[in-house]
Design a protein around this motif. Structure first.
Motif, short mmCIF file in Angstrom:
data_model
loop_
_atom_site.label_atom_id
_atom_site.label_comp_id
_atom_site.label_asym_id
_atom_site.label_seq_id
_atom_site.Cartn_x
_atom_site.Cartn_y
_atom_site.Cartn_z
N SER A 20 -14.26 -25.14 41.81
CA SER A 20 -14.55 -25.53 40.42
C SER A 20 -14.17 -26.83 40.28
O SER A 20 -12.88 -27.56 40.75
CB SER A 20 -13.48 -24.49 39.48
OG SER A 20 -14.20 -23.38 39.62
N PHE A 72 -15.13 -26.13 32.88
CA PHE A 72 -15.13 -26.24 34.21
C PHE A 72 -16.70 -26.05 34.55
O PHE A 72 -17.40 -25.35 34.25
CB PHE A 72 -14.23 -24.77 34.61
CG PHE A 72 -12.89 -24.94 34.52
CD1 PHE A 72 -12.28 -24.49 33.28
CD2 PHE A 72 -11.92 -25.49 35.29
CE1 PHE A 72 -11.13 -24.52 33.21
CE2 PHE A 72 -10.76 -25.38 35.25
CZ PHE A 72 -10.17 -25.03 33.98
N HIS A 74 -18.29 -24.32 38.01
CA HIS A 74 -17.92 -23.57 38.87
C HIS A 74 -19.18 -23.59 40.09
O HIS A 74 -20.42 -23.60 39.55
CB HIS A 74 -17.84 -21.99 38.62
CG HIS A 74 -16.71 -21.81 37.60
ND1 HIS A 74 -15.52 -21.91 37.75
CD2 HIS A 74 -17.03 -21.76 36.16
CE1 HIS A 74 -14.82 -21.71 36.45
NE2 HIS A 74 -15.48 -21.69 35.82
#
Lengths: 110, 115
Positions: A20, A72, A74
């Motif tokens: 991430s 984030f 990912h």
């Protein structure tokens, strides 16, 4: 002062190794958070826009999420072609200025 | 659908000279923003044009100026070039500022080198 901070600055992963990328921001009111991919010497390629905490968006091996103070990106089972710089940017309620972070340079090893 | 185009691709200028960079926006978009990206840094907002008027400006001196034309294409002009002006100049087009969803698409950039 409004800020966008991305971490890590650089990341090397083996092909298939998920991870991430982080983008933390401080703005008076978020009007949108953007993720871009940029290949060397080229313009950024639009990936996602997120608007509110809890929102998630997916595209192939990428998923972007948003909280009140950070986002984030990912990357699941990355491939060498995912190698690029990933840029995060925010747009605030006060004006139409979009503020970019410095980016995370991602390198996926075959 | 036509994407964002920029010209020229590369440019070499001497300190003190003036330069004009050009951008054609994506079909259906009437807002154009210009950014400067130094090596290893994220893009920095220079200014935005909406309906031929400047609609926001970043921390750049007045020698950075722009225009937007009725067809929504745009120019970035830089006077009295300095060595630190060497960078990738990016143009981005987007729908009107209040649009939702709001998505901004970039051109390939113009690489300016000042010697």
């Amino acid at each position: 002062e409004d800020q966008v901070t991305q971490s890590p600055e650089a990341l090397r992963l083996q092909e298939g190794e998920s991870s991430s990328l982080n983008c933390s921001y401080t703005v008076s009111g978020l009007r949108g958070l953007f993720w871009y991919r940029q290949d060397p010497g080229k313009g950024p390629e639009f990936l996602f826009t997120l608007y509110s905490a809890g929102e998630e968006k997916e595209k192939e091996r990428l998923k972007a999420t948003l909280t009140k103070k950070e986002s984030f990106l990912h990357i699941t089972a990355p491939k060498p072609e995912d190698s690029a710089t990933y840029l995060c940017a925010v747009r605030e309620n006060r004006d139409d200025k979009i503020i970019f972070g410095k980016g995370t340079r991602l390198h996926i090893l075959p | 659908e036509t994407g964002v185009t920029q010209s020229p691709t590369h440019l070499i200028k001497t300190r003190g000279q003036q330069v004009t960079l050009r951008c054609s926006s994506q079909s259906g978009h009437n807002t154009v923003s210009w950014y400067q990206q130094a090596l290893g840094q994220g893009p920095q907002f220079i200014f935005q044009y909406y309906r031929e008027e400047e609609n926001g400006r970043g921390n750049f001196p007045p020698r950075f100026s722009g225009l937007q034309f009725p067809n929504y294409s745009s120019e970035l002009n830089v006077n009295a070039l300095e060595l630190d002006d060497s960078a990738l100049y990016l143009c981005a087009s987007s729908p009107y500022p209040g649009a939702s969803p709001y998505e901004q698409y970039f051109g390939p950039g113009t690489r300016l080198t000042v010697t």
